[in-house]
Design a protein around this motif. Sequence first.
Motif, mmCIF file in Angstrom:
data_model
loop_
_atom_site.group_PDB
_atom_site.id
_atom_site.type_symbol
_atom_site.label_atom_id
_atom_site.label_comp_id
_atom_site.label_asym_id
_atom_site.label_seq_id
_atom_site.Cartn_x
_atom_site.Cartn_y
_atom_site.Cartn_z
ATOM 1 N N LYS A 71 0.904 -1.229 0.009
ATOM 2 C CA LYS A 71 -0.031 -0.082 0.127
ATOM 3 C C LYS A 71 0.902 1.163 -0.200
ATOM 4 C CE LYS A 71 -3.658 -2.295 2.402
ATOM 5 N NZ LYS A 71 -3.128 -3.492 2.744
ATOM 6 N N VAL A 72 0.668 2.065 -0.847
ATOM 7 C CA VAL A 72 1.399 3.314 -1.106
ATOM 8 C C VAL A 72 0.538 4.581 -0.810
ATOM 9 C CG1 VAL A 72 2.507 4.827 -2.803
ATOM 10 C CG2 VAL A 72 2.802 2.531 -2.984
ATOM 11 N N TYR A 73 1.303 5.402 0.219
ATOM 12 C CA TYR A 73 0.671 6.459 0.935
ATOM 13 C C TYR A 73 1.459 7.749 0.656
ATOM 14 C CZ TYR A 73 -1.961 3.504 3.667
ATOM 15 O OH TYR A 73 -2.788 2.394 4.374
ATOM 16 N N LEU A 74 0.896 8.818 0.367
ATOM 17 C CA LEU A 74 1.670 10.213 -0.187
ATOM 18 C C LEU A 74 1.169 11.054 1.126
ATOM 19 C CD1 LEU A 74 1.091 10.102 -3.901
ATOM 20 C CD2 LEU A 74 2.878 9.430 -2.761
ATOM 21 N N PRO A 75 2.134 12.041 1.132
ATOM 22 C CA PRO A 75 1.905 13.042 2.061
ATOM 23 C C PRO A 75 1.021 14.276 1.711
ATOM 24 C CG PRO A 75 3.958 13.237 1.387
ATOM 25 C CD PRO A 75 3.416 12.253 0.664
ATOM 26 N N VAL A 76 0.061 14.725 2.789
ATOM 27 C CA VAL A 76 -0.493 16.057 2.368
ATOM 28 C C VAL A 76 -0.226 16.811 3.707
ATOM 29 C CG1 VAL A 76 -2.395 15.220 1.078
ATOM 30 C CG2 VAL A 76 -2.853 15.041 3.562
ATOM 31 N N ALA A 91 -3.125 2.589 -7.894
ATOM 32 C CA ALA A 91 -2.644 2.426 -9.478
ATOM 33 C C ALA A 91 -3.221 3.392 -10.422
ATOM 34 C CB ALA A 91 -2.443 0.998 -10.106
ATOM 35 N N GLY A 92 -4.601 3.411 -10.340
ATOM 36 C CA GLY A 92 -5.437 4.160 -11.167
ATOM 37 C C GLY A 92 -5.426 5.550 -10.844
ATOM 38 N N GLN A 93 -5.191 6.005 -9.663
ATOM 39 C CA GLN A 93 -4.834 7.462 -9.276
ATOM 40 C C GLN A 93 -3.741 7.982 -9.765
ATOM 41 O OE1 GLN A 93 -5.802 6.418 -5.235
ATOM 42 N NE2 GLN A 93 -7.070 8.250 -5.053
ATOM 43 N N TYR A 94 -2.502 7.167 -9.582
ATOM 44 C CA TYR A 94 -1.290 7.371 -9.738
ATOM 45 C C TYR A 94 -1.227 7.467 -11.181
ATOM 46 C CZ TYR A 94 3.819 7.775 -9.845
ATOM 47 O OH TYR A 94 5.051 8.107 -10.026
ATOM 48 N N ARG A 95 -1.759 6.567 -11.950
ATOM 49 C CA ARG A 95 -1.519 6.729 -13.366
ATOM 50 C C ARG A 95 -2.247 7.907 -14.196
ATOM 51 N NH1 ARG A 95 -3.777 2.221 -14.232
ATOM 52 N NH2 ARG A 95 -1.973 0.784 -14.277
ATOM 53 N N GLN A 96 -3.481 8.398 -13.400
ATOM 54 C CA GLN A 96 -4.203 9.260 -13.995
ATOM 55 C C GLN A 96 -3.588 10.608 -13.309
ATOM 56 O OE1 GLN A 96 -8.244 8.597 -13.149
ATOM 57 N NE2 GLN A 96 -8.043 6.597 -14.424
ATOM 58 N N GLN A 97 -2.558 10.876 -12.468
ATOM 59 C CA GLN A 97 -2.013 11.913 -11.802
ATOM 60 C C GLN A 97 -3.195 12.832 -11.206
ATOM 61 O OE1 GLN A 97 1.703 12.711 -11.655
ATOM 62 N NE2 GLN A 97 1.343 10.255 -11.926
ATOM 63 N N ARG A 98 -4.176 12.351 -10.329
ATOM 64 C CA ARG A 98 -4.833 12.911 -9.910
ATOM 65 C C ARG A 98 -4.539 13.501 -8.405
ATOM 66 N NH1 ARG A 98 -10.411 9.290 -10.780
ATOM 67 N NH2 ARG A 98 -11.690 11.176 -11.426
ATOM 68 N N PHE A 99 -3.613 14.716 -8.550
ATOM 69 C CA PHE A 99 -3.070 15.482 -7.398
ATOM 70 C C PHE A 99 -3.388 17.221 -7.718
ATOM 71 C CE2 PHE A 99 -0.327 11.739 -8.556
ATOM 72 C CZ PHE A 99 -0.617 11.097 -7.595
ATOM 73 N N GLN A 107 3.064 18.531 -5.356
ATOM 74 C CA GLN A 107 1.781 17.860 -5.590
ATOM 75 C C GLN A 107 1.296 16.988 -4.598
ATOM 76 O OE1 GLN A 107 0.182 17.294 -9.343
ATOM 77 N NE2 GLN A 107 2.054 17.674 -10.495
ATOM 78 N N GLN A 108 0.128 16.767 -3.917
ATOM 79 C CA GLN A 108 -0.619 16.088 -2.989
ATOM 80 C C GLN A 108 -1.908 15.676 -3.589
ATOM 81 O OE1 GLN A 108 0.033 18.618 0.182
ATOM 82 N NE2 GLN A 108 -2.092 19.465 -0.042
ATOM 83 N N PRO A 109 -2.233 14.348 -3.165
ATOM 84 C CA PRO A 109 -3.353 13.641 -3.453
ATOM 85 C C PRO A 109 -4.385 14.491 -2.900
ATOM 86 C CG PRO A 109 -2.215 12.233 -1.901
ATOM 87 C CD PRO A 109 -1.181 13.639 -2.080
ATOM 88 N N MET A 110 -5.629 14.381 -3.550
ATOM 89 C CA MET A 110 -6.919 15.047 -3.073
ATOM 90 C C MET A 110 -7.830 14.056 -2.441
ATOM 91 S SD MET A 110 -7.696 17.446 -6.680
ATOM 92 C CE MET A 110 -7.551 15.965 -7.878
ATOM 93 N N THR A 111 -8.074 14.147 -1.305
ATOM 94 C CA THR A 111 -8.756 13.184 -0.786
ATOM 95 C C THR A 111 -9.308 13.872 0.974
ATOM 96 O OG1 THR A 111 -9.174 11.130 0.205
ATOM 97 C CG2 THR A 111 -6.876 12.112 0.521
#
Length: 195
Positions: A71-76, A91-99, A107-111
């Motif tokens: 499981k991969v976690y990115l910082p916000v 993988a889908g979020q990372y591939r589509q660069q949803r940041f 860049q940081q994930p939106m959630t």
Amino acid sequence: MTSLSVLRKQLRIQRRQLNRFQQRQAEQRCLQHLRTLPEFQSAQRIGLYLHAFGEVSTKAIIWTCLKQGKKVYLPVICNMNQQLRWVKINAGQYRQQRFSRHHLGMQQPMTNQSWPVSHLDLLIMPLLACDSQGMRLGMGGGFYDRTLAQAAYQPFRLGLAHEFQYLNQQLPVRVWDQALNALITPKALRRFKIN
């Protein structure tokens, strides 16, 4: 001893001067070292970062983790306390660069859902410099140090850097500084004895 602000500036410049080939080579060699690390092999929840300022690219590491079922976690950045929280990506979020782009430039994930650093088994951190004692010099915001200082449980802390970012001299240690357990550069995997 060079002042920290001068050292930070010099290292930022040096990092930005690396060409694409040098960056790709660094990424692949660091990944090779990482694969041999027992703490990586056993880790299921891994905190990573999205490279943005000339750091060693994390793209190959992220894909390796996702392919291995980790499981991969990115910082916000949490605006309330200026600490980092961790968002799980797939993988889908990372591939589509949803940041989204933070005002500091990364860049940081939106959630809405995020976890504290204590949730992670392994934390892979960017840095500007690391000394022979495992002390890490960050970008200057103190986000990683602040977050780790308040953590109930400490994940294994691994720095990721280019070889020129490893310093033989000792960095000045401030009360809030958090040391690394290990450092990976394209040249070597180094472990540190920390208190």
